[in-house]
Design an enzyme around this catalytic site. Structure first.
Site, PDB file in Angstrom:
ATOM      1  N   THR A  52       0.767  -1.180  -0.221  1.00 59.90           N
ATOM      2  CA  THR A  52       0.001   0.053  -0.028  1.00 59.90           C
ATOM      3  C   THR A  52       0.873   1.336   0.092  1.00 59.90           C
ATOM      4  O   THR A  52       0.686   2.210  -0.635  1.00 59.90           O
ATOM      5  CB  THR A  52      -0.991  -0.131   1.380  1.00 59.90           C
ATOM      6  OG1 THR A  52      -1.644  -1.217   1.341  1.00 59.90           O
ATOM      7  CG2 THR A  52      -1.802   1.238   1.181  1.00 59.90           C
ATOM      8  N   TYR A 139       6.256 -13.036   2.509  1.00 61.34           N
ATOM      9  CA  TYR A 139       4.764 -12.766   1.866  1.00 61.34           C
ATOM     10  C   TYR A 139       4.644 -13.888   0.888  1.00 61.34           C
ATOM     11  O   TYR A 139       5.259 -13.977  -0.248  1.00 61.34           O
ATOM     12  CB  TYR A 139       4.740 -11.619   1.389  1.00 61.34           C
ATOM     13  CG  TYR A 139       3.750 -10.679   1.202  1.00 61.34           C
ATOM     14  CD1 TYR A 139       2.341 -11.672   1.325  1.00 61.34           C
ATOM     15  CD2 TYR A 139       3.326  -9.406   0.806  1.00 61.34           C
ATOM     16  CE1 TYR A 139       1.042 -10.956   1.027  1.00 61.34           C
ATOM     17  CE2 TYR A 139       2.279  -8.760   0.767  1.00 61.34           C
ATOM     18  CZ  TYR A 139       1.052  -9.595   0.920  1.00 61.34           C
ATOM     19  OH  TYR A 139      -0.198  -8.921   0.914  1.00 61.34           O
ATOM     20  N   LYS A 164       2.988 -14.476   5.707  1.00 60.75           N
ATOM     21  CA  LYS A 164       1.835 -13.791   5.289  1.00 60.75           C
ATOM     22  C   LYS A 164       1.200 -14.367   4.013  1.00 60.75           C
ATOM     23  O   LYS A 164       2.066 -14.437   3.240  1.00 60.75           O
ATOM     24  CB  LYS A 164       2.206 -12.366   5.335  1.00 60.75           C
ATOM     25  CG  LYS A 164       0.878 -11.483   4.840  1.00 60.75           C
ATOM     26  CD  LYS A 164       1.494  -9.853   4.842  1.00 60.75           C
ATOM     27  CE  LYS A 164       0.244  -8.882   4.707  1.00 60.75           C
ATOM     28  NZ  LYS A 164       0.501  -7.627   4.381  1.00 60.75           N
TER      29      LYS A 164
END
Length: 312
Positions: A52, A139, A164
């Protein structure tokens, strides 16, 4: 290398945007205000300069400034994790810059472009993790997809502390959670799907209690209300927020590639922090889409107002 202290995350995890000036430079003053406001609102952790935050569009010097600004704004109230990734050489440089800037840990994003064999993915993770003594969360998404075996292998790297998921493959993730847990690893598992609230009920069922919230960046009241309702077993409020806010947000997000970032940035601006445009190749939402985003936020807040009225 000694194993780092396992981080403690409590509540909603905040992924700030990176504000830019009209000239395209990082606006550190607005960034400090954005980050500090999020922590004041109740964030359980800050993940700076990640997806983000447009990690993909940052160069090394401004990345260091962004992380340092966030660390200073947070002032040790919650953990601050910084993004790293790309080529192995770049990832190691950004990891070191994050440590120098005072970050508490790293979120390791996928390498770019290449298809990644499992042995190479483990080697990539090991090399980047070895660049600092910071704890690392890997990730699982895009071209960096771990199997049960490779997930266990990276969990054995001393400073890798978490996993994640951004694939949405619940069957595979459930098997990874079981495999790592069976290896007696004290490990953290996160739901990293875009607009993770829409899938968190399913992720909780397979042993993934933590999740990232892009919504928190622009509507912390809605993000926290959803989290608290989920924790309290308030299914009526959870379902109302999904129906009126989160599902419409996902439908709008999915209309244009990259809206998972630029809609959040537009939302931050709607809430009073003029964070500027996204950097290419992303594009900002159209005026019509920003108007729809405003309507969706209002609908979500109407749900909260109704819930408060019913509670009186």
């Amino acid at each position: 290398m000694n194993a780092p202290t396992r981080p403690h995350f409590d509540g909603v995890l905040f992924f700030p945007v990176t504000p830019f000036t009209e000239a395209g430079d990082v606006d550190v003053d607005l960034l400090a205000r954005h980050v500090s406001g999020g922590v004041d609102a109740g964030a359980g952790g800050v993940f700076i300069a990640c997806g983000t935050g447009e990690f993909h569009a940052l160069e090394l010097q401004e990345f260091g400034s962004i992380v340092r600004t966030a660390v200073e704004a947070v002032a040790s109230r919650v953990p601050v994790y910084a993004g790293t990734g790309g080529s192995v050489a770049q990832a190691k440089l950004f990891a070191k810059a994050a440590q120098d800037a005072g970050a508490d840990g790293l979120l390791l994003l996928p390498p770019y472009l290449v298809e990644v064999p499992q042995a190479g993915l483990v080697a990539y993770t090991r090399d980047v993790a070895a660049a600092t003594d910071l704890p690392v969360i890997v990730y699982n998404r895009n071209n960096a997809r771990y199997t049960e075996e490779s997930a266990v292998a990276v969990s054995n790297i001393p400073n890798v502390v978490g996993f994640k998921d951004g694939t949405g493959d619940l069957d595979q993730v459930a098997r990874i959670v079981r495999a790592v847990s069976d290896a007696d690893k004290d490990f953290l598992f996160f739901n990293g799907m875009p607009t993770a609230e829409t899938t968190q009920q399913a992720y909780r069922a397979i042993g993934v209690p933590l999740y990232s919230s892009a919504t928190f960046a622009f509507a912390p009241d809605l993000a926290l209300a959803f989290y608290n309702a989920l924790e309290a077993g308030n299914d009526a409020l959870v379902n109302a927020l999904l129906r009126e806010f989160f599902h419409p947000l996902v439908r709008l997000r999915d209309t244009v590639p990259g809206y998972a970032v630029s809609l959040v940035k537009a939302g931050v601006a709607l809430e009073g922090i003029p964070a500027g445009s996204v950097r290419p190749p992303l594009v900002m939402p159209t005026d019509d889409d920003i108007a729809e985003l405003r309507r969706i936020i209002a609908a979500g807040r109407a749900v909260l107002a109704d819930a408060l009225t019913e509670a009186v």
